[in-house]
Design a protein around this motif. Sequence first.
Motif, short mmCIF file in Angstrom:
data_model
loop_
_atom_site.label_atom_id
_atom_site.label_comp_id
_atom_site.label_asym_id
_atom_site.label_seq_id
_atom_site.Cartn_x
_atom_site.Cartn_y
_atom_site.Cartn_z
N ALA A 72 0.86 -1.18 0.00
CA ALA A 72 0.00 0.00 0.00
C ALA A 72 0.90 1.23 0.00
CB ALA A 72 -0.90 0.02 1.22
N VAL A 73 0.67 2.11 -0.95
CA VAL A 73 1.40 3.37 -1.02
C VAL A 73 0.44 4.44 -0.52
CG1 VAL A 73 2.65 4.99 -2.50
CG2 VAL A 73 2.73 2.53 -2.99
N ALA A 74 0.84 5.17 0.51
CA ALA A 74 -0.05 6.15 1.15
C ALA A 74 0.62 7.52 1.19
CB ALA A 74 -0.38 5.70 2.57
N ARG A 75 -0.23 8.55 1.16
CA ARG A 75 0.25 9.93 1.26
C ARG A 75 -0.48 10.63 2.38
NH1 ARG A 75 -0.02 13.43 -3.66
NH2 ARG A 75 1.37 14.67 -2.39
N GLY A 76 0.20 11.62 2.94
CA GLY A 76 -0.40 12.46 3.96
C GLY A 76 0.38 13.76 4.05
N LYS A 77 -0.11 14.68 4.87
CA LYS A 77 0.54 15.98 5.05
C LYS A 77 0.87 16.20 6.53
CE LYS A 77 -1.34 18.58 1.18
NZ LYS A 77 -0.13 19.01 0.51
N THR A 78 2.01 16.84 6.74
CA THR A 78 2.39 17.23 8.10
C THR A 78 1.69 18.55 8.44
OG1 THR A 78 4.30 18.49 7.37
CG2 THR A 78 4.66 16.15 7.85
N GLU A 79 1.79 18.97 9.70
CA GLU A 79 1.21 20.26 10.11
C GLU A 79 1.75 21.42 9.30
OE1 GLU A 79 1.09 21.51 14.20
OE2 GLU A 79 0.36 19.55 14.83
N SER A 80 3.02 21.31 8.88
CA SER A 80 3.63 22.40 8.10
C SER A 80 3.25 22.33 6.61
CB SER A 80 5.16 22.34 8.24
OG SER A 80 5.67 21.15 7.67
N GLY A 81 2.48 21.31 6.23
CA GLY A 81 2.03 21.19 4.85
C GLY A 81 2.93 20.35 3.96
N LYS A 82 3.94 19.74 4.53
CA LYS A 82 4.85 18.89 3.76
C LYS A 82 4.17 17.58 3.40
CE LYS A 82 9.23 16.46 3.95
NZ LYS A 82 10.29 15.94 4.79
N ASP A 83 4.28 17.18 2.10
CA ASP A 83 3.76 15.89 1.66
C ASP A 83 4.69 14.78 2.11
OD1 ASP A 83 1.42 16.63 0.26
OD2 ASP A 83 2.63 17.26 -1.46
N VAL A 84 4.10 13.69 2.58
CA VAL A 84 4.87 12.50 2.96
C VAL A 84 4.25 11.31 2.24
CG1 VAL A 84 5.55 10.99 4.87
CG2 VAL A 84 5.42 13.48 5.23
N THR A 85 5.10 10.52 1.60
CA THR A 85 4.64 9.29 0.94
C THR A 85 5.32 8.12 1.62
OG1 THR A 85 4.47 10.49 -1.16
CG2 THR A 85 4.45 8.09 -1.27
N ILE A 86 4.51 7.11 1.97
CA ILE A 86 4.96 5.95 2.75
C ILE A 86 4.56 4.69 2.01
CG2 ILE A 86 4.53 4.65 4.89
CD1 ILE A 86 6.11 7.11 5.51
N VAL A 87 5.38 3.66 2.11
CA VAL A 87 5.07 2.35 1.53
C VAL A 87 4.92 1.35 2.67
CG1 VAL A 87 5.89 0.53 0.00
CG2 VAL A 87 6.38 2.92 -0.54
N GLY A 88 3.75 0.71 2.73
CA GLY A 88 3.49 -0.33 3.73
C GLY A 88 3.41 -1.69 3.06
N ARG A 89 3.94 -2.69 3.69
CA ARG A 89 3.94 -4.05 3.15
C ARG A 89 3.29 -4.99 4.14
NH1 ARG A 89 7.08 -4.30 -1.24
NH2 ARG A 89 8.36 -2.46 -1.63
N GLY A 90 2.59 -6.02 3.62
CA GLY A 90 1.95 -6.97 4.51
C GLY A 90 1.53 -8.23 3.79
N LYS A 91 1.05 -9.18 4.57
CA LYS A 91 0.60 -10.45 4.01
C LYS A 91 -0.82 -10.36 3.46
CE LYS A 91 3.62 -13.26 6.86
NZ LYS A 91 4.41 -14.13 6.04
N SER A 92 -1.50 -9.24 3.72
CA SER A 92 -2.83 -9.00 3.17
C SER A 92 -2.92 -7.52 2.77
CB SER A 92 -3.92 -9.32 4.19
OG SER A 92 -3.89 -8.37 5.25
N GLU A 93 -3.91 -7.21 1.96
CA GLU A 93 -4.09 -5.81 1.55
C GLU A 93 -4.36 -4.93 2.76
OE1 GLU A 93 -7.35 -3.48 -1.07
OE2 GLU A 93 -6.40 -5.19 -2.07
N GLY A 94 -5.17 -5.42 3.68
CA GLY A 94 -5.48 -4.67 4.90
C GLY A 94 -4.27 -4.44 5.78
N ALA A 95 -3.42 -5.46 5.91
CA ALA A 95 -2.22 -5.33 6.74
C ALA A 95 -1.25 -4.31 6.13
CB ALA A 95 -1.54 -6.68 6.90
#
Length: 148
Positions: free
Chosen positions: A89-112
């Motif tokens: 799962a590739v996810a994005r979010g913003k910090t309080e200062s407005g900086k974009d952050v992109t994170i990659v999560g891995r798991g044995k299921s889509e939900g994980a």
Amino acid sequence: MKIAALVLLGLLYVDLRVYAGDAVVVGYNADGVWTMVTYFASSSPKGGKDYKDAAEARKAALQDLRRRDRENIARTEVLSDSDATGYVAVARGKTESGKDVTIVGRGKSEGAAAEKAMNDLNAAGATSAQKIVYHYFSYGADSDAVKQ
């Protein structure tokens, strides 16, 4: 003679061991602003047409990134790569200062994978505008594993 044969067999084994994988890459413009994220995932198990190792997956993802946004990309970065079978799962979010952050999560299921990505966004302080931008499954070195 026996030693030479064993060495030759060992070298053949190393050369024939192929690992499959995936990679997530991001492109930035000349101002350092995130412009695009894309990925490559092995969609076939060992021996399949679309089977790449992590290094080949990085190369394919970077080629795709440059093809899609040839004019604006000044710098690229590999966010994540893996030679393991699993969900991503590739996810994005913003910090309080407005900086974009992109994170990659891995798991044995889509939900994980999604849960891991969201937890990592929170840990990075990117608690607003959170969303999953990609979900995918990739075959890896252990692609004898069954897609769950």
